[in-house]
Structure formats: structure tokens, C-alpha cells
Design an enzyme around this catalytic site. Structure first.
Site, short mmCIF file in Angstrom:
data_model
loop_
_atom_site.label_atom_id
_atom_site.label_comp_id
_atom_site.label_asym_id
_atom_site.label_seq_id
_atom_site.Cartn_x
_atom_site.Cartn_y
_atom_site.Cartn_z
N PRO A 2 30.62 -1.81 20.99
CA PRO A 2 29.06 -1.74 21.79
C PRO A 2 29.01 -2.90 22.53
CG PRO A 2 28.83 -1.65 19.24
CD PRO A 2 30.34 -1.95 19.50
N GLU A 3 28.70 -2.82 23.95
CA GLU A 3 28.53 -3.63 24.72
C GLU A 3 26.94 -3.81 25.28
OE1 GLU A 3 31.29 -4.60 27.69
OE2 GLU A 3 32.71 -3.37 27.08
N HIS A 89 29.92 3.10 4.60
CA HIS A 89 30.05 2.26 5.59
C HIS A 89 28.78 1.57 5.96
CE1 HIS A 89 34.25 2.88 5.90
NE2 HIS A 89 34.03 4.09 6.16
N ARG A 107 34.03 -1.39 10.31
CA ARG A 107 34.94 -2.50 10.54
C ARG A 107 34.25 -3.79 9.84
NH1 ARG A 107 38.43 -1.93 15.99
NH2 ARG A 107 39.58 -3.60 14.89
N ARG A 151 35.29 -23.36 37.31
CA ARG A 151 36.29 -22.79 36.21
C ARG A 151 37.42 -22.30 37.16
NH1 ARG A 151 33.64 -20.91 31.89
NH2 ARG A 151 31.68 -22.20 31.75
#
Ligand SMILES: [Zn+2]
Length: 271
Positions: A2-3, A89, A107, A151
Site C-alpha cells: 500500500p502506498e 490474518h 505478512r 543530495r
């Protein structure tokens, strides 16, 4: 994984419904990435004020303290008046007077963490290093460019690190760099002010489109997105290796940057 857009759409899917609810019980399954950090019983009786998002964290504000929720690699949150018995789960249930918020996470890289305050050590540990919110007004071109100047790493890596701007994950970084015409391997420090401004706008456009797209599919949201996941934007480059660029026809290239796949058009994206 998921973003930011998925997390934001998750937030919208239950924030209004859970606001004002009283916590009636807390049920934990197997250990998650981080422990809750408080006896679950101490949360009973508290009221949910609202739900905010910071990066990929959801902040469930209580009348005292807050819960930080993260979906990790494979987590999804569902909110329903009545939930079925917890499955293998389902590792966290927040049972409230308005319904049960359930974290399903095969997970178990996700987490639910209690913090007395956002700026407490517990909150700071997870939220302290986060960059600005890409969809907020704090994300301005001038400051973005100033940060990039410091950077030397490749721009895509710098975006993924999340300490300049949060929530630009692997897919959205590739897509935004394409829209901005910037080669993902270009050292961040070499990006000019106008290009940084274009990249900022591209990041906002890509994320906004994904949130809108996710919002439009909210009806089916009880389904976890699993490995395929995402709101299946009409990707310009992501996962299109060897296919013709939608702008110029050049075959899209795939390279690895820090274990992650990066896609770009060698013609449209300049160093
Ligand atoms: Zn192209």
C-alpha cells in the site's frame, strides 16, 4: 505494498464513520512489526476523535492519546458494523460503538502503536523523520529544490527515502519522474530549480490522480489489494519494460536501483 494513495483512500473509507465512537474492546492476534506499547484494556472507554494521515501512517486520534496504524507490505483495514470471527490474518480489532476496525495483514509488517501524544517519544520514533506531505502547501518548489541540492544520490532513491517528501513510493516515483522528464538515475543535486518545480507538480498530479481513482473504486474497498494491488493508473512507464513509450514510442527501460525496479523512457527523460 500500500502506498500513500491507498492509505489515504483507506482513511476516507472509515474516518467519518468511526469519529465519535467509544472503544469497547481491543483484540490482538499475532505480533505485528511493533508492539502496541500499552495494555489494550487501557484503551477501552476512550473516544475516537478522528483519523488523520501522515505519510503512510494513519493517526487515530483518541480523547487521550492516539493510535498509529501502518499497513506495512500487505495490510488492509476494514471497518464494519459487524465483523466475522477473526481469521488467520486478522491481527488487530478495535471494537467501537460504531463498528469494528480490523487490520488484516498476512505478512505482518504492519503495526498498531499507541502514543500518548504525536510528539511523545513513541510518536516521534515513527513520525519524527518524515518529510513534508506531498499534497500539502508545505511542499513548495523552492524548499524542495534546496533540499535536493544537498543530495548526491539518484533522484529516485532520494524520493523513496521519504525524508524530503513522504509517501512517494516506487510506482509513483517512476511515474512522476517520467512526467517531469527527469532520468531516475540523475543525482538529485544536479536538478535545476525549474526541473524541481516540474517534479513537485508531477508528484502532486500523480498522487492526486491515484487518490481520486481509488476514491472512485471505494465501493469495492473491502477487498485487500494484495500483491497486484494499486489503483491501476494508466501507467506511463511503470511495469512497461520493452513496451513503446506512450509519448515517443521508444521502448521503456527497466533498471534496478537499490533492489527496486525503476522504469523510464530513455528519450523523454533527460539526465
Ligand atoms: Zn518517450
Amino acid at each position: 505494498m500500500p502506498e500513500l494513495p491507498e492509505v489515504e483512500v483507506t482513511r476516507r473509507s472509515f474516518a467519518d464513520r468511526i469519529a465519535g465512537a467509544r472503544i469497547e474492546a481491543v483484540r490482538s492476534g499475532k505480533p505485528l512489526r511493533w508492539p502496541l506499547g500499552v495494555e489494550p484494556q487501557t484503551l477501552v472507554g476512550r473516544t475516537v476523535r478522528g483519523v488523520r494521515r501522515r505519510g503512510k501512517w494513519l493517526l487515530v486520534d483518541l480523547d487521550h492519546g492516539l493510535l498509529l496504524m501502518h499497513l506495512g507490505m500487505s495490510g488492509s483495514l476494514g471497518f464494519a458494523k459487524q465483523q466475522a470471527a477473526a481469521g488467520t490474518h486478522d491481527h488487530f480489532d478495535l471494537v467501537t460503538s460504531h463498528g469494528t476496525l480490523r487490520l488484516n495483514d498476512p505478512r505482518r509488517f504492519g503495526a498498531v502503536v499507541y502514543a500518548p501524544r504525536e510528539d511523545s517519544p513513541q510518536g516521534d520514533k515513527h513520525l519524527g523523520g518524515l518529510g513534508v506531505e506531498p499534497l500539502s502547501d508545505d511542499f513548495n518548489a523552492k524548499e524542495f529544490h534546496a533540499q535536493l541540492k544537498k543530495r548526491s544520490a539518484a533522484i529516485k532513491q532520494v524520493l523513496l527515502a521519504g525524508d524530503i517528501v513522504v509517501g512517494v513510493g516506487n510506482i509513483y516515483a517512476s511515474e512522476a519522474l517520467f512526467l517531469a522528464g527527469i532520468r531516475p538515475t540523475l543525482p538529485a543535486s544536479r536538478i535545476s530549480r525549474p526541473r524541481a518545480a516540474r517534479l513537485r507538480q508531477a508528484i502532486r498530479d500523480v498522487l492526486t490522480r491515484a487518490v481520486d481513482k481509488g476514491g472512485s473504486t471505494l465501493r469495492d474497498f473491502s477487498n485487500a489489494w494484495g500483491e497486484e494491488g494499486y489503483f491501476q493508473l494508466e501507467a506511463m512507464v511503470y511495469d512497461r519494460a520493452g513496451q513503446p513509450c506512450r509519448v515517443c514510442g521508444t521502448p521503456i527501460k527497466m533498471i534496478r536501483q537499490g533492489q527496486r525496479a525503476t522504469y523510464y523512457c530513455p528519450t523523454c527523460q533527460k539526465t
